[in-house]
Enzyme design. Structure first.
Site, PDB file in Angstrom:
ATOM      1  N   TYR A   1      59.617  20.756  55.560  1.00 38.21           N
ATOM      2  CA  TYR A   1      58.578  20.077  54.793  1.00 38.21           C
ATOM      3  C   TYR A   1      57.248  20.125  55.534  1.00 38.21           C
ATOM      4  O   TYR A   1      56.197  20.324  54.938  1.00 38.21           O
ATOM      5  CB  TYR A   1      58.994  18.619  54.555  1.00 38.21           C
ATOM      6  CG  TYR A   1      58.101  17.903  53.564  1.00 38.21           C
ATOM      7  CD1 TYR A   1      58.461  17.835  52.219  1.00 38.21           C
ATOM      8  CD2 TYR A   1      56.905  17.305  53.959  1.00 38.21           C
ATOM      9  CE1 TYR A   1      57.655  17.191  51.302  1.00 38.21           C
ATOM     10  CE2 TYR A   1      56.088  16.660  53.048  1.00 38.21           C
ATOM     11  CZ  TYR A   1      56.466  16.606  51.720  1.00 38.21           C
ATOM     12  OH  TYR A   1      55.664  15.979  50.820  1.00 38.21           O
TER      13      TYR A   1
ATOM     14  N   PHE B   1      35.073  31.636  35.068  1.00 35.73           N
ATOM     15  CA  PHE B   1      36.481  31.882  34.788  1.00 35.73           C
ATOM     16  C   PHE B   1      37.014  30.613  34.138  1.00 35.73           C
ATOM     17  O   PHE B   1      36.579  29.513  34.489  1.00 35.73           O
ATOM     18  CB  PHE B   1      37.277  32.258  36.047  1.00 35.73           C
ATOM     19  CG  PHE B   1      38.688  32.652  35.698  1.00 35.73           C
ATOM     20  CD1 PHE B   1      38.951  33.889  35.127  1.00 35.73           C
ATOM     21  CD2 PHE B   1      39.741  31.776  35.892  1.00 35.73           C
ATOM     22  CE1 PHE B   1      40.239  34.233  34.750  1.00 35.73           C
ATOM     23  CE2 PHE B   1      41.033  32.126  35.522  1.00 35.73           C
ATOM     24  CZ  PHE B   1      41.287  33.353  34.949  1.00 35.73           C
TER      25      PHE B   1
ATOM     26  N   ASP C   1      34.996  33.212  44.698  1.00 32.42           N
ATOM     27  CA  ASP C   1      36.302  33.353  44.069  1.00 32.42           C
ATOM     28  C   ASP C   1      36.749  34.753  44.473  1.00 32.42           C
ATOM     29  O   ASP C   1      36.328  35.749  43.891  1.00 32.42           O
ATOM     30  CB  ASP C   1      36.233  33.188  42.550  1.00 32.42           C
ATOM     31  CG  ASP C   1      37.626  33.210  41.917  1.00 32.42           C
ATOM     32  OD1 ASP C   1      38.507  33.893  42.473  1.00 32.42           O
ATOM     33  OD2 ASP C   1      37.826  32.555  40.877  1.00 32.42           O
TER      34      ASP C   1
ATOM     35  N   ARG D   1      40.026  38.098  25.265  1.00 25.50           N
ATOM     36  CA  ARG D   1      39.022  37.506  26.151  1.00 25.50           C
ATOM     37  C   ARG D   1      37.719  37.513  25.355  1.00 25.50           C
ATOM     38  O   ARG D   1      36.895  38.393  25.474  1.00 25.50           O
ATOM     39  CB  ARG D   1      38.856  38.313  27.443  1.00 25.50           C
ATOM     40  CG  ARG D   1      40.029  38.213  28.395  1.00 25.50           C
ATOM     41  CD  ARG D   1      39.986  37.001  29.330  1.00 25.50           C
ATOM     42  NE  ARG D   1      40.633  35.814  28.824  1.00 25.50           N
ATOM     43  CZ  ARG D   1      41.227  34.909  29.570  1.00 25.50           C
ATOM     44  NH1 ARG D   1      41.314  35.041  30.865  1.00 25.50           N
ATOM     45  NH2 ARG D   1      41.740  33.823  29.046  1.00 25.50           N
TER      46      ARG D   1
ATOM     47  N   PHE E   1      42.929  29.035  24.311  1.00 19.46           N
ATOM     48  CA  PHE E   1      43.489  30.375  24.111  1.00 19.46           C
ATOM     49  C   PHE E   1      44.974  30.465  24.445  1.00 19.46           C
ATOM     50  O   PHE E   1      45.697  31.263  23.875  1.00 19.46           O
ATOM     51  CB  PHE E   1      42.712  31.414  24.938  1.00 19.46           C
ATOM     52  CG  PHE E   1      42.726  31.152  26.419  1.00 19.46           C
ATOM     53  CD1 PHE E   1      41.832  30.267  26.991  1.00 19.46           C
ATOM     54  CD2 PHE E   1      43.642  31.789  27.251  1.00 19.46           C
ATOM     55  CE1 PHE E   1      41.848  30.016  28.360  1.00 19.46           C
ATOM     56  CE2 PHE E   1      43.666  31.550  28.612  1.00 19.46           C
ATOM     57  CZ  PHE E   1      42.769  30.654  29.169  1.00 19.46           C
TER      58      PHE E   1
HETATM   59  C1  LIG Z   1      43.680  33.991  37.779  1.00 14.01           C
HETATM   60  C2  LIG Z   1      42.391  33.535  38.268  1.00 14.01           C
HETATM   61  C3  LIG Z   1      42.166  32.209  38.654  1.00 14.01           C
HETATM   62  C4  LIG Z   1      43.202  31.131  38.475  1.00 14.01           C
HETATM   63  O1  LIG Z   1      44.328  31.392  39.200  1.00 14.01           O
HETATM   64  P1  LIG Z   1      45.823  31.040  38.736  1.00 14.01           P
HETATM   65  O2  LIG Z   1      46.639  31.578  39.849  1.00 14.01           O
HETATM   66  O3  LIG Z   1      46.063  31.726  37.427  1.00 14.01           O
HETATM   67  O4  LIG Z   1      45.918  29.569  38.604  1.00 14.01           O
HETATM   68  C5  LIG Z   1      40.927  31.892  39.179  1.00 14.01           C
HETATM   69  N1  LIG Z   1      39.948  32.801  39.296  1.00 14.01           N
HETATM   70  C6  LIG Z   1      40.119  34.078  38.904  1.00 14.01           C
HETATM   71  C7  LIG Z   1      39.004  35.041  39.042  1.00 14.01           C
HETATM   72  C8  LIG Z   1      41.333  34.482  38.373  1.00 14.01           C
HETATM   73  O5  LIG Z   1      41.498  35.747  37.964  1.00 14.01           O
END
Ligand SMILES: *Cc1c(COP(=O)(O)O)cnc(C)c1O
Length: 498
Positions: free
Chosen positions: A87, A139, A230, A397, A460
């Site tokens: 854990y 996103f 991101d 999309r 969606f």
């Molecule tokens: C898929 C994605 C997310 C979210 O991630 P999950 O693993 O689906 O929760 C965030 N940012 C981008 C650019 C993504 O492609």
């Protein structure tokens, strides 16, 4: 029936280009089956014309998403045997932390069950009521978590990001004038962070340039606001930099990935994409105070900071996947698949987003189905048509994913054909191309949809639709020959060899 120009026959197209064999071969396979046209009609009806609601057993070639659908390597599978399920203080966590530090250079690693878990932690730590997050487009889950925390999303993408026909190579760039204005306009502390997404999904998997990234870094530093990537598709972005941005052709992929990561204060990752794992994500930062805030959130929402919603064996597969995601031969091979599929479609006159992105080919539904009004959901309609024609599952999309509250929608209207990494062969892709081209021939016979159920959040995923008129018979000819095909297994251990 519409005449399709620019293509002699499907067969000549097939021989047009041959992909270089990828640096892997299949060891374990998962059976797939093409349902009959009548069965497909029933299946899409039961799914409310939403491809998310299809059962995977009814899908032949599954290009819904590249999320968690990649094939694991034997090294990842072997590493999973070493999973330490303690854990707290799990060895597997420290191996993951080590991989993140080595590849991306960030000091503090907070694991989460997947990308949106990491986004949630970040929003809880940095976003408050009224605070702003300037970003290149958006996103879905990233914006949702910022807004749930009371923040305001602000789009500062370059205009080309919204122009599917523009050949601009860096549609993931931020419009620097727009960002500077947003930063100058803001009260002190009002900007929670600036977000830049690698290989911008909503623009069609389009990269930013390092030149643009460096300018964003400079602006955020001058205004003393955090800059968070991101970095979900950082490997692919790095590959495009190497191929398209002057001055980087001689750099190695690991060098470029590190260079990109170094420009930001931290990053969130959905590891279900570039890192070849079925589940996992993380947020990684350099600031000790931010790391402390994130750890306070992770114990509430995800789990102890040494697993954050992942099992020990998940963290092992992820640590190994992170290392594989820097291998240029691997990344090039799957990016080449998108390029191949996109090339065949473009050649046949299918309207797609250009340049062809990293992880997917995006079909422009407005130009594909020009007879449909936006309120008749052209992209949602087209995704259903691809399924009916040949069991190919894709994703909308467009207005269903992107419409926001009562604002009028003026974004892209796309269908995404997304390539799971290391899973499908060129034969699968030629099948997909045949299906798309076949549907194009019948495009003017296809009716639109109306929405019959609209969920409150991220509609969606679970929205339901009904056709405005009966769909034509779209099934592609020659189906029986393909029965019994197989794709590479994507993670579940199924041993066929004794
Ligand atoms: C898929 C994605 C997310 C979210 O991630 P999950 O693993 O689906 O929760 C965030 N940012 C981008 C650019 C993504 O492609």
């Amino acid at each position: 029936m519409r005449r399709v120009t620019g293509v002699a026959t499907m067969r000549t197209m097939r021989s047009m280009e041959r992909l270089t064999p990828p640096p892997w071969k299949a060891k374990v396979v998962e059976p797939i089956e093409l349902r009959s046209p009548a069965e497909r009609r029933i299946a899409i009806g039961n799914a409310g014309f939403n491809t998310f609601l299809l059962r995977s057993e009814d899908v032949f070639v599954d290009l819904l998403t590249d999320s968690g659908t990649s094939a694991l390597s034997q090294e990842q599978r072997a590493a999973m045997e070493l999973g330490d399920e303690a854990y707290a203080g799990s060895r597997s966590f420290f191996r993951l932390e080590q991989a993140v530090r080595e590849v991306f250079g960030y000091r503090y690693v907070i694991p989460a069950h997947q990308g949106r878990g990491a986004e949630h932690l970040l929003a809880r730590a940095l976003v408050g009521p009224g605070s702003k997050v300037p970003s290149n487009l958006y996103f879905t889950t990233s914006r949702e978590h910022v807004e749930l925390a009371g923040g305001v999303w602000e789009d500062v993408a370059v205009d080309e990001a919204r122009e599917p026909a523009s050949p601009f190579p860096f549609k993931g760039n931020i419009d620097l004038a727009r960002l500077e204005e947003a930063l100058a306009r803001a009260a002190p502390g009002e900007i929670a962070y600036v977000r830049q997404e690698a290989c911008l999904n909503m623009a069609g998997g389009q990269p930013f340039s390092i030149e643009n990234l460096a300018a964003v870094r400079e602006l955020t530093r001058r205004h003393a606001v955090p800059f968070i990537l991101d970095a979900t598709r950082i490997s692919e972005n790095a590959l495009f930099v190497k191929e398209c941005e002057p001055g980087y052709a001689e750099r190695s992929l690991p060098e470029l990935i590190r260079m990109i990561a170094d420009h930001a204060d931290g990053a969130i990752f959905s590891s279900k994409k570039d890192h070849f794992v079925p589940i996992g994500g993380l947020v990684a930062v350099n600031d000790v105070e931010l790391a402390r805030k994130l750890r306070e959130q992770v114990v509430v929402y995800e789990g102890f900071p040494h697993y954050g919603g992942m099992a020990g064996h998940d963290m092992e597969a992820l640590a190994q996947g992170i290392r594989e995601s820097t291998d240029e031969r691997i990344v090039s091979a799957y990016v080449a698949q998108a390029r191949y599929l996109g090339g065949v479609l473009e050649e046949a006159g299918v309207p797609i987003v250009l340049p062809i992105g990293a992880h997917a080919v995006f079909v422009d539904a407005r130009r594909f189905l020009p007879q449909l009004r936006l309120e008749e959901f052209p992209a949602q309609t087209l995704a259903a048509a691809f399924y009916l024609a040949g069991g190919v599952r894709s994703m909308e999309r467009g207005i269903v994913s992107g419409q926001h509250g009562s604002e009028p929608y003026d974004g892209l209207e796309l269908v995404r054909l997304t390539l799971p990494r290391r899973v499908y062969t060129q034969e699968h892709l030629t099948w997909v191309a045949d299906v798309v081209i076949h549907v194009l021939r019948h495009a003017d016979e296809i009716p639109g949809l109306r929405m019959t159920y609209e969920p409150e959040h991220l509609r969606f995923f679970q929205a339901r639709f009904a056709p405005l008129a009966r769909f034509p018979e779209l099934a592609i000819e020659g189906e029986p020959a393909t029965r019994g095909a197989q794709k590479t297994v994507t993670g579940v251990p199924i041993s066929t060899k004794r």
